[in-house]
Write a protein that holds these residues in place. Structure first.
Motif, PDB file in Angstrom:
ATOM      1  N   PHE A 183      38.568  46.287  35.198  1.00  0.00           N
ATOM      2  CA  PHE A 183      39.386  45.630  34.171  1.00  0.00           C
ATOM      3  C   PHE A 183      39.384  44.116  34.296  1.00  0.00           C
ATOM      4  O   PHE A 183      39.890  43.407  33.436  1.00  0.00           O
ATOM      5  N   CYS A 184      38.863  43.600  35.387  1.00  0.00           N
ATOM      6  CA  CYS A 184      38.663  42.155  35.530  1.00  0.00           C
ATOM      7  C   CYS A 184      37.440  41.970  36.429  1.00  0.00           C
ATOM      8  O   CYS A 184      36.936  42.943  36.991  1.00  0.00           O
ATOM      9  N   ASP A 185      36.977  40.736  36.582  1.00  0.00           N
ATOM     10  CA  ASP A 185      35.724  40.514  37.300  1.00  0.00           C
ATOM     11  C   ASP A 185      35.725  41.072  38.728  1.00  0.00           C
ATOM     12  O   ASP A 185      34.753  41.692  39.149  1.00  0.00           O
ATOM     13  N   CYS A 186      36.847  40.883  39.455  1.00  0.00           N
ATOM     14  CA  CYS A 186      36.827  41.375  40.843  1.00  0.00           C
ATOM     15  C   CYS A 186      36.882  42.902  40.888  1.00  0.00           C
ATOM     16  O   CYS A 186      36.327  43.520  41.806  1.00  0.00           O
ATOM     17  N   GLU A 187      37.521  43.518  39.890  1.00  0.00           N
ATOM     18  CA  GLU A 187      37.533  44.984  39.837  1.00  0.00           C
ATOM     19  C   GLU A 187      36.184  45.539  39.412  1.00  0.00           C
ATOM     20  O   GLU A 187      35.798  46.640  39.820  1.00  0.00           O
ATOM     21  N   VAL A 188      35.481  44.772  38.594  1.00  0.00           N
ATOM     22  CA  VAL A 188      34.114  45.160  38.228  1.00  0.00           C
ATOM     23  C   VAL A 188      33.284  45.291  39.506  1.00  0.00           C
ATOM     24  O   VAL A 188      32.551  46.259  39.697  1.00  0.00           O
ATOM     25  N   GLY A 239      36.577  32.427  42.002  1.00  0.00           N
ATOM     26  CA  GLY A 239      37.632  33.420  42.096  1.00  0.00           C
ATOM     27  C   GLY A 239      37.806  34.171  40.785  1.00  0.00           C
ATOM     28  O   GLY A 239      37.224  33.791  39.761  1.00  0.00           O
ATOM     29  N   CYS A 240      38.609  35.225  40.859  1.00  0.00           N
ATOM     30  CA  CYS A 240      38.843  36.039  39.667  1.00  0.00           C
ATOM     31  C   CYS A 240      40.129  35.571  39.010  1.00  0.00           C
ATOM     32  O   CYS A 240      41.146  35.387  39.675  1.00  0.00           O
ATOM     33  N   ASP A 241      40.084  35.325  37.713  1.00  0.00           N
ATOM     34  CA  ASP A 241      41.312  34.896  37.015  1.00  0.00           C
ATOM     35  C   ASP A 241      41.918  36.062  36.226  1.00  0.00           C
ATOM     36  O   ASP A 241      42.608  35.862  35.239  1.00  0.00           O
ATOM     37  N   HIS A 242      41.639  37.264  36.689  1.00  0.00           N
ATOM     38  CA  HIS A 242      42.185  38.491  36.083  1.00  0.00           C
ATOM     39  C   HIS A 242      41.710  38.714  34.663  1.00  0.00           C
ATOM     40  O   HIS A 242      42.377  39.349  33.862  1.00  0.00           O
ATOM     41  N   SER A 243      40.562  38.149  34.377  1.00  0.00           N
ATOM     42  CA  SER A 243      39.926  38.457  33.103  1.00  0.00           C
ATOM     43  C   SER A 243      38.492  38.900  33.416  1.00  0.00           C
ATOM     44  O   SER A 243      38.096  38.964  34.583  1.00  0.00           O
TER      45      SER A 243
HETATM   46 ZN   LIG Z   1      40.417  40.440  39.388  1.00  0.00          ZN
END
Ligand SMILES: [Zn+2]
Length: 95
Positions: A78-83, A46-50
């Motif tokens: 701006f975070c892994d899932c947004e990447v 999961g993405c931890d917003h980093s």
């Molecule tokens: Zn994210």
């Protein structure tokens, strides 16, 4: 729309793509493996917003971290899932 307009539109699109490609911070193949690695990481933990998966891939491969991160941010990563959701999408459409 006449043919000239369509041609002009097509040429503009090609030019925009070319500009987007020219702005890629690292080679297309490397971006592909970056997005694959981030995808695998987010899928598993999961993405931890980093940008932890992004950053660790960049460090492992000794890629220009700041350059890549600023390009990713420019395209909404701006975070892994947004990447994956934003920057990878931009890349898919421009490559
Ligand atoms: Zn994210």
């Amino acid at each position: 729309m006449n043919t000239t307009d369509q041609d002009r539109k097509k040429a503009w699109k090609i030019q925009q793509k070319q500009l987007a490609r020219d702005a890629f911070p690292i080679a297309d193949g490397l971006l592909e493996s970056l997005f694959d690695a981030v995808d695998a990481g987010v899928e598993q933990s999961g993405c931890d917003h980093s940008l932890r998966f992004t950053t660790s891939w960049l460090l492992e491969r000794r890629q220009p971290k700041d350059k890549v991160l600023s390009w990713l941010r420019e395209h909404g990563g701006f975070c892994d899932c947004e990447v994956l959701a934003n920057a990878a999408d931009h890349w898919e459409q421009s490559r």
